[in-house]
Enzyme design. Sequence first.
Site, PDB file in Angstrom:
ATOM      1  N   THR A  13       0.804  -1.231   0.000  1.00  7.84           N
ATOM      2  CA  THR A  13       0.000   0.000   0.000  1.00  7.84           C
ATOM      3  C   THR A  13       0.834   1.277   0.000  1.00  7.84           C
ATOM      4  O   THR A  13       0.521   2.229  -0.702  1.00  7.84           O
ATOM      5  CB  THR A  13      -0.932  -0.002   1.231  1.00  7.84           C
ATOM      6  OG1 THR A  13      -1.828  -1.101   1.093  1.00  7.84           O
ATOM      7  CG2 THR A  13      -1.733   1.269   1.346  1.00  7.84           C
ATOM      8  N   ASP A  58       1.658  -6.794  -4.435  1.00 13.46           N
ATOM      9  CA  ASP A  58       0.810  -6.723  -3.254  1.00 13.46           C
ATOM     10  C   ASP A  58       1.358  -7.826  -2.345  1.00 13.46           C
ATOM     11  O   ASP A  58       1.641  -8.930  -2.820  1.00 13.46           O
ATOM     12  CB  ASP A  58      -0.647  -7.025  -3.644  1.00 13.46           C
ATOM     13  CG  ASP A  58      -1.600  -6.877  -2.476  1.00 13.46           C
ATOM     14  OD1 ASP A  58      -2.444  -5.976  -2.529  1.00 13.46           O
ATOM     15  OD2 ASP A  58      -1.491  -7.678  -1.514  1.00 13.46           O
ATOM     16  N   SER A  59       1.503  -7.567  -1.078  1.00 17.75           N
ATOM     17  CA  SER A  59       2.229  -8.541  -0.253  1.00 17.75           C
ATOM     18  C   SER A  59       1.499  -9.867  -0.097  1.00 17.75           C
ATOM     19  O   SER A  59       2.084 -10.850   0.357  1.00 17.75           O
ATOM     20  CB  SER A  59       2.585  -7.954   1.111  1.00 17.75           C
ATOM     21  OG  SER A  59       1.489  -7.975   1.978  1.00 17.75           O
ATOM     22  N   SER A  60       0.238  -9.915  -0.487  1.00 18.19           N
ATOM     23  CA  SER A  60      -0.421 -11.235  -0.440  1.00 18.19           C
ATOM     24  C   SER A  60       0.183 -12.179  -1.478  1.00 18.19           C
ATOM     25  O   SER A  60      -0.034 -13.391  -1.417  1.00 18.19           O
ATOM     26  CB  SER A  60      -1.938 -11.104  -0.598  1.00 18.19           C
ATOM     27  OG  SER A  60      -2.253 -10.196  -1.600  1.00 18.19           O
ATOM     28  N   THR A  90       1.299  -4.612   4.256  1.00 23.22           N
ATOM     29  CA  THR A  90       1.090  -5.015   5.648  1.00 23.22           C
ATOM     30  C   THR A  90       0.573  -6.449   5.788  1.00 23.22           C
ATOM     31  O   THR A  90       0.765  -7.080   6.829  1.00 23.22           O
ATOM     32  CB  THR A  90       0.092  -4.068   6.362  1.00 23.22           C
ATOM     33  OG1 THR A  90      -1.147  -4.106   5.654  1.00 23.22           O
ATOM     34  CG2 THR A  90       0.614  -2.655   6.422  1.00 23.22           C
ATOM     35  N   ASP A  91      -0.094  -6.939   4.723  1.00 23.02           N
ATOM     36  CA  ASP A  91      -0.772  -8.238   4.877  1.00 23.02           C
ATOM     37  C   ASP A  91       0.175  -9.371   5.275  1.00 23.02           C
ATOM     38  O   ASP A  91      -0.183 -10.205   6.105  1.00 23.02           O
ATOM     39  CB  ASP A  91      -1.512  -8.609   3.583  1.00 23.02           C
ATOM     40  CG  ASP A  91      -2.729  -7.723   3.360  1.00 23.02           C
ATOM     41  OD1 ASP A  91      -3.184  -7.096   4.331  1.00 23.02           O
ATOM     42  OD2 ASP A  91      -3.228  -7.672   2.222  1.00 23.02           O
ATOM     43  N   THR A 161       2.882  -9.504  14.632  1.00 28.78           N
ATOM     44  CA  THR A 161       1.715 -10.094  13.966  1.00 28.78           C
ATOM     45  C   THR A 161       0.746  -8.962  13.629  1.00 28.78           C
ATOM     46  O   THR A 161       0.643  -7.979  14.372  1.00 28.78           O
ATOM     47  CB  THR A 161       1.073 -11.188  14.855  1.00 28.78           C
ATOM     48  OG1 THR A 161       0.096 -11.881  14.089  1.00 28.78           O
ATOM     49  CG2 THR A 161       0.427 -10.651  16.116  1.00 28.78           C
ATOM     50  N   GLN A 272      -3.991 -20.665  19.057  1.00 25.30           N
ATOM     51  CA  GLN A 272      -4.847 -19.661  18.412  1.00 25.30           C
ATOM     52  C   GLN A 272      -4.921 -18.395  19.263  1.00 25.30           C
ATOM     53  O   GLN A 272      -5.371 -17.360  18.783  1.00 25.30           O
ATOM     54  CB  GLN A 272      -6.261 -20.218  18.230  1.00 25.30           C
ATOM     55  CG  GLN A 272      -6.311 -21.336  17.219  1.00 25.30           C
ATOM     56  CD  GLN A 272      -7.682 -21.978  17.097  1.00 25.30           C
ATOM     57  OE1 GLN A 272      -8.689 -21.400  17.489  1.00 25.30           O
ATOM     58  NE2 GLN A 272      -7.707 -23.165  16.542  1.00 25.30           N
ATOM     59  N   CYS A 273      -4.525 -18.495  20.524  1.00 31.32           N
ATOM     60  CA  CYS A 273      -4.514 -17.306  21.382  1.00 31.32           C
ATOM     61  C   CYS A 273      -3.330 -16.432  21.008  1.00 31.32           C
ATOM     62  O   CYS A 273      -2.239 -16.923  20.713  1.00 31.32           O
ATOM     63  CB  CYS A 273      -4.366 -17.697  22.850  1.00 31.32           C
ATOM     64  SG  CYS A 273      -5.746 -18.628  23.465  1.00 31.32           S
TER      65      CYS A 273
END
Length: 337
Positions: A13, A58-60, A90-91, A161, A272-273
């Site tokens: 971005t 795009d970072s994806s 950022t992704d 993250t 997942q936490c």
Amino acid sequence: MDKKILLIYTGGTIGMNSSENGYFPQKGFLQELLKEIHVLRNEKMPEWELLELDPLLDSSNVTVNEWNKIGSIVKENYDSFDGFVILHGTDTMAYTASALSFTLENLSKPVVITGSQIPLFEVRSDGLDNLVTAMMVAAEGRINEVALCFGNKLIRGNRSTKVSTSNLNAFSSPNYPLLADIGTQVYYNTMIPQKEADLPFRVQHLDKIPIGIIKVFPGIQFEYFEEIMTKSLRGIVLETFGAGNIPGSADAILPIVKKAYENGTVLVICSQCLKGSVSLGAYETSVALKNAGAVCGYDMTTEAAVSKLYYLFSCGYDVQTVKQKMEEDIAGEITRI
Ligand code: ASP
């Protein structure tokens, strides 16, 4: 300032242009934008050069290829610059920051990754603040590791993250203190020692290792994952509940984990936490994993666990060594308790 920084634009971005199909990275567009920003030539700023990856992404769409390209650029320019700023979407920024923290071995200079939620050409962009701060951190040389600079935080790269799609403070460091708070000044955390680079700087090339992430959910039927867990993948990050708990009876997962183990697949247990550590064996529901040879990811982020698997397999270690090193701290990514 007599310091010299290399800016490496990968896409994302911060340097994107807009079209009727949305924002997209355009060759040369950022270079032109930066010419208009006079503050970047202020005497308090380091000297800088910009290098663009080809193609810009795009970072994806970032893969190990881009991690290797960034590594090569840093290596080729290592002696000519005091620090490096990587401009990235950022992704997947936290994945790239994590991967580089492993592949850039024995760093003795700052490598700071940043980007923005709003493109630089837009009036409310957060890109200029992030860029200027990242450049200053890269020039100051107080850190000699891969760090992520975004909003009001400087984060150890492999502890970062992405936690918000829209907030200008988009990143968090859930399990490790910030390297610095960014306010009216950059307030470095002096309690975090920087390692001395005792060996020469080198870059580890990454291979396209087949790796997967499986997130457990209530009612997951592990049998549908058996094929990929036992045959297709060399490394799997299992995102479990809480401190490493899996649903279903141990009988359902145990044979699959054992088969995976025999096949040489490394199964890493993460949570997942966002905060806290995996503790295999604390509950009956996680004992099966431990007994079957799964690896404890402790407080590693999924991003760090995935990129560490790429790294360790690319180093050519045998499965036992990969398993052992997954549980060890090799670049500040894990805290064992
Ligand atoms: N899709 C964009 C990217 O990751 C989002 C961003 O940069 O914020 O490249």
